[in-house]
Design an enzyme around this catalytic site. Structure first.
Site, PDB file in Angstrom:
ATOM      1  N   CYS A  63       4.327  -9.120  -5.362  1.00  0.00           N
ATOM      2  CA  CYS A  63       3.575  -8.416  -4.317  1.00  0.00           C
ATOM      3  C   CYS A  63       3.101  -7.047  -4.795  1.00  0.00           C
ATOM      4  CB  CYS A  63       4.467  -8.276  -3.079  1.00  0.00           C
ATOM      5  SG  CYS A  63       3.855  -7.125  -1.871  1.00  0.00           S
ATOM      6  N   TYR A 202      -6.325 -18.992  -1.367  1.00  0.00           N
ATOM      7  CA  TYR A 202      -6.146 -17.552  -1.156  1.00  0.00           C
ATOM      8  C   TYR A 202      -6.550 -16.694  -2.364  1.00  0.00           C
ATOM      9  CZ  TYR A 202      -2.591 -16.945   2.683  1.00  0.00           C
ATOM     10  OH  TYR A 202      -1.889 -16.830   3.837  1.00  0.00           O
TER      11      TYR A 202
HETATM   12  P1  FAD Z   1       8.533 -12.310  -6.406  1.00  0.00           P
HETATM   13  O1  FAD Z   1       7.971 -11.154  -5.686  1.00  0.00           O
HETATM   14  O2  FAD Z   1       7.611 -13.100  -7.255  1.00  0.00           O
HETATM   15  O3  FAD Z   1       9.729 -11.733  -7.311  1.00  0.00           O
HETATM   16  C1  FAD Z   1      10.435 -12.506  -8.233  1.00  0.00           C
HETATM   17  C2  FAD Z   1      10.934 -11.624  -9.373  1.00  0.00           C
HETATM   18  O4  FAD Z   1      11.925 -12.326 -10.124  1.00  0.00           O
HETATM   19  C3  FAD Z   1       9.833 -11.264 -10.361  1.00  0.00           C
HETATM   20  O5  FAD Z   1       9.887  -9.892 -10.669  1.00  0.00           O
HETATM   21  C4  FAD Z   1      10.180 -12.104 -11.597  1.00  0.00           C
HETATM   22  O6  FAD Z   1       9.717 -11.542 -12.789  1.00  0.00           O
HETATM   23  C5  FAD Z   1      11.696 -12.118 -11.511  1.00  0.00           C
HETATM   24  N1  FAD Z   1      12.337 -13.202 -12.240  1.00  0.00           N
HETATM   25  C6  FAD Z   1      11.928 -14.497 -12.341  1.00  0.00           C
HETATM   26  N2  FAD Z   1      12.835 -15.209 -13.034  1.00  0.00           N
HETATM   27  C7  FAD Z   1      13.838 -14.354 -13.360  1.00  0.00           C
HETATM   28  C8  FAD Z   1      15.074 -14.512 -14.061  1.00  0.00           C
HETATM   29  N3  FAD Z   1      15.452 -15.703 -14.536  1.00  0.00           N
HETATM   30  N4  FAD Z   1      15.844 -13.417 -14.252  1.00  0.00           N
HETATM   31  C9  FAD Z   1      15.483 -12.199 -13.777  1.00  0.00           C
HETATM   32  N5  FAD Z   1      14.334 -12.014 -13.085  1.00  0.00           N
HETATM   33  C10 FAD Z   1      13.529 -13.076 -12.883  1.00  0.00           C
HETATM   34  N6  FAD Z   1       1.681 -12.234   0.293  1.00  0.00           N
HETATM   35  C11 FAD Z   1       1.405 -11.575   1.438  1.00  0.00           C
HETATM   36  O7  FAD Z   1       2.236 -11.575   2.353  1.00  0.00           O
HETATM   37  N7  FAD Z   1       0.236 -10.895   1.598  1.00  0.00           N
HETATM   38  C12 FAD Z   1      -0.701 -10.829   0.621  1.00  0.00           C
HETATM   39  O8  FAD Z   1      -1.744 -10.203   0.807  1.00  0.00           O
HETATM   40  C13 FAD Z   1      -0.434 -11.498  -0.589  1.00  0.00           C
HETATM   41  N8  FAD Z   1      -1.316 -11.428  -1.600  1.00  0.00           N
HETATM   42  C14 FAD Z   1      -1.036 -12.052  -2.772  1.00  0.00           C
HETATM   43  C15 FAD Z   1      -1.975 -11.959  -3.801  1.00  0.00           C
HETATM   44  C16 FAD Z   1      -1.726 -12.579  -4.997  1.00  0.00           C
HETATM   45  C17 FAD Z   1      -2.739 -12.461  -6.105  1.00  0.00           C
HETATM   46  C18 FAD Z   1      -0.518 -13.306  -5.186  1.00  0.00           C
HETATM   47  C19 FAD Z   1      -0.238 -13.977  -6.494  1.00  0.00           C
HETATM   48  C20 FAD Z   1       0.415 -13.400  -4.187  1.00  0.00           C
HETATM   49  C21 FAD Z   1       0.162 -12.763  -2.955  1.00  0.00           C
HETATM   50  N9  FAD Z   1       1.060 -12.834  -1.897  1.00  0.00           N
HETATM   51  C22 FAD Z   1       0.790 -12.211  -0.720  1.00  0.00           C
HETATM   52  C23 FAD Z   1       2.334 -13.585  -2.013  1.00  0.00           C
HETATM   53  C24 FAD Z   1       3.532 -12.639  -2.300  1.00  0.00           C
HETATM   54  O9  FAD Z   1       3.247 -11.817  -3.404  1.00  0.00           O
HETATM   55  C25 FAD Z   1       4.783 -13.469  -2.569  1.00  0.00           C
HETATM   56  O10 FAD Z   1       4.989 -14.352  -1.497  1.00  0.00           O
HETATM   57  C26 FAD Z   1       6.028 -12.599  -2.718  1.00  0.00           C
HETATM   58  O11 FAD Z   1       5.894 -11.669  -3.746  1.00  0.00           O
HETATM   59  C27 FAD Z   1       7.243 -13.493  -2.985  1.00  0.00           C
HETATM   60  O12 FAD Z   1       8.390 -12.723  -3.151  1.00  0.00           O
HETATM   61  P2  FAD Z   1       9.674 -13.296  -3.914  1.00  0.00           P
HETATM   62  O13 FAD Z   1      10.751 -12.296  -3.710  1.00  0.00           O
HETATM   63  O14 FAD Z   1       9.916 -14.694  -3.525  1.00  0.00           O
HETATM   64  O15 FAD Z   1       9.239 -13.346  -5.460  1.00  0.00           O
HETATM   65  P1  NDP Z   2      -2.640 -22.620  -3.663  1.00  0.00           P
HETATM   66  O1  NDP Z   2      -1.601 -23.540  -4.147  1.00  0.00           O
HETATM   67  O2  NDP Z   2      -2.629 -22.233  -2.243  1.00  0.00           O
HETATM   68  O3  NDP Z   2      -4.095 -23.252  -3.990  1.00  0.00           O
HETATM   69  C1  NDP Z   2      -4.430 -23.758  -5.239  1.00  0.00           C
HETATM   70  C2  NDP Z   2      -5.938 -23.944  -5.350  1.00  0.00           C
HETATM   71  O4  NDP Z   2      -6.240 -24.374  -6.665  1.00  0.00           O
HETATM   72  C3  NDP Z   2      -6.486 -25.000  -4.411  1.00  0.00           C
HETATM   73  O5  NDP Z   2      -7.786 -24.629  -4.027  1.00  0.00           O
HETATM   74  C4  NDP Z   2      -6.515 -26.263  -5.312  1.00  0.00           C
HETATM   75  O6  NDP Z   2      -7.498 -27.200  -4.952  1.00  0.00           O
HETATM   76  C5  NDP Z   2      -6.905 -25.641  -6.630  1.00  0.00           C
HETATM   77  N1  NDP Z   2      -6.488 -26.384  -7.801  1.00  0.00           N
HETATM   78  C6  NDP Z   2      -5.256 -26.821  -8.105  1.00  0.00           C
HETATM   79  N2  NDP Z   2      -5.262 -27.434  -9.308  1.00  0.00           N
HETATM   80  C7  NDP Z   2      -6.543 -27.376  -9.769  1.00  0.00           C
HETATM   81  C8  NDP Z   2      -7.182 -27.822 -10.950  1.00  0.00           C
HETATM   82  N3  NDP Z   2      -6.488 -28.429 -11.911  1.00  0.00           N
HETATM   83  N4  NDP Z   2      -8.498 -27.584 -11.095  1.00  0.00           N
HETATM   84  C9  NDP Z   2      -9.197 -26.959 -10.117  1.00  0.00           C
HETATM   85  N5  NDP Z   2      -8.648 -26.502  -8.977  1.00  0.00           N
HETATM   86  C10 NDP Z   2      -7.328 -26.725  -8.806  1.00  0.00           C
HETATM   87  O7  NDP Z   2      -2.552 -21.363  -4.618  1.00  0.00           O
HETATM   88  P2  NDP Z   2      -2.895 -19.818  -4.585  1.00  0.00           P
HETATM   89  O8  NDP Z   2      -2.589 -19.388  -5.963  1.00  0.00           O
HETATM   90  O9  NDP Z   2      -4.237 -19.512  -4.070  1.00  0.00           O
HETATM   91  O10 NDP Z   2      -1.835 -19.169  -3.585  1.00  0.00           O
HETATM   92  C11 NDP Z   2      -0.448 -19.311  -3.770  1.00  0.00           C
HETATM   93  C12 NDP Z   2       0.274 -18.766  -2.566  1.00  0.00           C
HETATM   94  O11 NDP Z   2       0.276 -17.330  -2.621  1.00  0.00           O
HETATM   95  C13 NDP Z   2      -0.372 -19.122  -1.235  1.00  0.00           C
HETATM   96  O12 NDP Z   2       0.155 -20.317  -0.725  1.00  0.00           O
HETATM   97  C14 NDP Z   2      -0.048 -17.936  -0.368  1.00  0.00           C
HETATM   98  O13 NDP Z   2       1.077 -18.185   0.449  1.00  0.00           O
HETATM   99  C15 NDP Z   2       0.246 -16.789  -1.317  1.00  0.00           C
HETATM  100  N6  NDP Z   2      -0.836 -15.792  -1.167  1.00  0.00           N
HETATM  101  C16 NDP Z   2      -0.972 -15.101   0.003  1.00  0.00           C
HETATM  102  C17 NDP Z   2      -2.039 -14.233   0.194  1.00  0.00           C
HETATM  103  C18 NDP Z   2      -2.222 -13.526   1.499  1.00  0.00           C
HETATM  104  O14 NDP Z   2      -1.332 -13.495   2.327  1.00  0.00           O
HETATM  105  N7  NDP Z   2      -3.400 -12.922   1.749  1.00  0.00           N
HETATM  106  C19 NDP Z   2      -3.017 -13.990  -0.867  1.00  0.00           C
HETATM  107  C20 NDP Z   2      -2.781 -14.757  -2.062  1.00  0.00           C
HETATM  108  C21 NDP Z   2      -1.733 -15.623  -2.174  1.00  0.00           C
HETATM  109  P3  NDP Z   2      -7.202 -28.466  -3.992  1.00  0.00           P
HETATM  110  O15 NDP Z   2      -7.290 -27.956  -2.583  1.00  0.00           O
HETATM  111  O16 NDP Z   2      -8.298 -29.423  -4.345  1.00  0.00           O
HETATM  112  O17 NDP Z   2      -5.840 -28.982  -4.331  1.00  0.00           O
END
Ligand code: FAD
Ligand code: NDP
Length: 516
Positions: A63, A202
């Site tokens: 996050c 997303y």
């Molecule tokens: P993480 O935050 O992923 O933390 C896991 C940690 O464990 C990491 O630091 C990792 O390096 C560490 N780790 C892994 N394996 C090991 C190990 N074996 N030993 C030690 N450390 C380890 N959510 C929202 O609510 N709003 C948003 O707007 C939003 N935007 C997002 C945008 C993007 C681009 C992405 C990718 C995600 C977004 N999310 C959003 C989702 C959100 O970031 C995740 O749901 C959240 O961070 C999950 O928290 P977590 O504690 O499960 O894991």
């Molecule tokens: P998702 O798993 O939600 O979506 C994956 C996307 O990639 C889908 O559109 C899927 O298509 C496509 N895809 C999968 N495999 C392939 C492939 N081989 N070639 C082309 N397209 C492919 O992943 P995200 O990474 O977008 O998000 C992960 C999670 O992170 C979300 O579920 C969300 O909870 C969290 N998140 C939250 C945000 C927020 O709160 N604003 C912002 C960003 C992430 P298809 O539908 O055809 O399977």
């Protein structure tokens, strides 16, 4: 898993820690601080393995470092570009404007650095031991860790919480040196330039949105549908908006260039029904992509990009934990089925993105972690409720929702038992700059058999996240349509629309607004 939590009768004493948390992200930090505040001896292990492009980051997880925080700030940077354009209509004399990617990244990364530092201070203040070491299980109560210099240690604990989150999925058929993921985008030293975003969920749509709004060309390669799992009417409206289209008063899809007032906003090109076939690096560092149809495999097109961003989902980081040595069962995607956050091994818990079948959202991980600590060590019985969690997609036009999509509501209650109130509205602040009519939309899905209780709420428009957070509380409290109608609106806001929804979808009456 079914039934209640499993009994856990291991002895309480004789370990290095009462609880070890693997992963210092949203969930891991929350559960460790709460458990320590309740008097337990807690350690959190957090370690980031570099991405294939070599990107790494500090404490705080996805996050803070490569997710919500940099994404929202860059979304905001994109919106500012539009605000500068709008300002001209409000009388501001704005000269030529340019955007510096380098300045944005540097300032965003400075903020992230301060958050990383703040987390360390919080852990120290709350007496949580923090180790920047990668952990894996060696037996039921022991982990082995490795730091960045390769030094190994072992630690024992009474209980464990797995909170290791996920990392982006890579395409096994494409050389990873030819593309980046969201792990790399937010700290790129140079602007990505003309970018192909692969995926349509997303991460893909949010990143493509801000890249185009920062003035670069962005194309999205969509395999099937946008935002799988979300309300498809809303998801398709986002795509229309990003493509520069919107419905006119008669419901016809028109290009914004054709609309009255001629709004010129940055647009994103969608390559629909396609998947990557090949990627070839060019002598000048660009990438030539060929794509084929997602069904028949027929080659559909080719183009050359500065950057390819894969956003095709995320993989749980459980593969390296040696969970089989302690008998923790995982599903095919590496996630764990849990009951009340307990895995099939009684003293090993899981929270956040690693839980099978639950939402991958920061506040979900935090809430589950806090409540788990309170149940384990504070005598609480409060369980995490994964239902009716509000969320927002930060695309150029934001989409907020809580409760069920229209499709899911129909499946659950039957179409004949639902009434959908809806409205195409125009925010007041969009009128003077003549921004697109009918791009903003709101709908409330109500259960006719239950006093018109709201079972789903969806809004597309500016500040959708802010609106949905408030509506989320009302829906969680069981609000009915009458409760919204009885609430006096705040004029003139976008949010007041929730108090004035009158037109039902079933009536077929035009749902466009005029006047205030
Ligand atoms: P993480 O935050 O992923 O933390 C896991 C940690 O464990 C990491 O630091 C990792 O390096 C560490 N780790 C892994 N394996 C090991 C190990 N074996 N030993 C030690 N450390 C380890 N959510 C929202 O609510 N709003 C948003 O707007 C939003 N935007 C997002 C945008 C993007 C681009 C992405 C990718 C995600 C977004 N999310 C959003 C989702 C959100 O970031 C995740 O749901 C959240 O961070 C999950 O928290 P977590 O504690 O499960 O894991
Ligand atoms: P998702 O798993 O939600 O979506 C994956 C996307 O990639 C889908 O559109 C899927 O298509 C496509 N895809 C999968 N495999 C392939 C492939 N081989 N070639 C082309 N397209 C492919 O992943 P995200 O990474 O977008 O998000 C992960 C999670 O992170 C979300 O579920 C969300 O909870 C969290 N998140 C939250 C945000 C927020 O709160 N604003 C912002 C960003 C992430 P298809 O539908 O055809 O399977």
């Amino acid at each position: 898993m079914s039934g209640g939590p499993l009994p856990d009768d291991a002895p309480e004493a004789g370990y290095d820690y009462d609880m070890i948390v693997i992963g210092g992200g949203s969930g891991g930090l929350a559960v460790s601080k709460e458990a320590s505040a309740l008097g337990k001896k807690v350690a959190v292990f957090d370690f980031v393995k570099p991405s294939p492009a070599g990107t790494t980051w500090g404490l705080g997880g996805t996050c803070v470092n490569v997710g919500c925080i940099p994404k929202k700030l860059m979304h905001q940077a994109g919106l500012h570009g539009g605000n500068i354009e709008d300002a001209k209509s409000f009388g501001w004399n704005v000269g030529a404007t340019t955007h510096s990617w380098e300045t944005m990244v540097s300032n965003v990364q400075d903020h992230i650095g301060s958050l990383n530092w703040g987390y360390k201070v919080q852990l120290r203040d709350k007496a949580v031991t923090y180790k920047n070491e990668f952990a894996k299980f060696v037996d039921a109560h022991t982990i082995e860790t490795e730091d960045k210099r390769g030094r190994k240690k072992t630690y024992t604990s009474r209980r464990f919480v797995i909170a290791c989150g996920g990392r982006p999925t890579y395409d096994a058929d494409i050389d990873p040196s030819l593309y980046i993921t969201s792990d790399d985008l937010f700290s790129l030293e140079k602007p990505p330039g003309k970018t192909l975003v692969v995926g349509a969920s997303y991460v893909a749509l949010e990143c493509a949105g801000f890249i185009s709004h920062l003035g670069m060309e962005a194309h999205v390669m969509m395999r099937s549908i946008p935002l799988r799992g979300f309300d498809q009417q809303m998801s398709n409206m986002i795509v229309d908006y990003m493509e520069g289209k919107a419905a006119d008063a008669d419901g016809n899809i028109v290009s914004i260039g054709d609309s009255e007032g001629g709004e010129h906003r940055p647009t994103t090109q969608f390559i629909k029904g396609a998947v990557v076939d090949t990627v070839v690096g060019t002598a000048d560092g660009k990438k030539t992509v060929t794509w084929k149809s997602s069904d028949g495999g027929q080659v559909m097109g080719t183009d050359t990009y500065d950057t390819i961003l894969y956003a095709i989902g995320r993989q749980a980081c459980t593969g390296a934990l040696a969970l089989d040595t302690v008998g923790v069962a995982t599903e095919r995607n590496g996630k764990m089925k849990t009951t009340c956050e307990q895995t099939n091994v009684p003293h090993i818990y899981a929270i956040g993105d690693v839980i099978y079948g639950q939402l991958e959202l920061t506040p979900v991980a935090i809430q589950a972690g806090r409540l788990l600590a309170r149940r384990l060590f504070g005598g609480s019985t409060m369980q995490m409720d994964y239902d009716q969690v509000p969320t927002t997609v930060f695309t150029p036009i934001e989409y907020g929702c809580t409760g069920l999509s229209e499709e899911d509501a129909i499946e659950k209650f039957g179409e004949e038992n639902l009434e959908v109130f809806h409205s195409y509205y125009q925010p007041l602040e969009w009128t003077v700059p003549h921004k697109q009519d009918n791009a903003c939309y709101m709908k409330m899905i109500c259960n006719k058999l239950d006093s018109f209780r709201v079972v789903g709420f969806h809004v597309l428009g500016p500040n959708a996240g802010e609106i949905t957070q408030g509506v989320g509380v009302a829906v969680k409290c069981g609000a009915t349509k009458e409760d919204f109608d009885n609430t006096v609106g705040i004029h003139p806001t976008v949010g007041e629309e929730i108090t004035t929804l009158e037109v039902t979808k079933s009536s077929g009456v035009e749902a466009t607004k005029s006047g205030c």
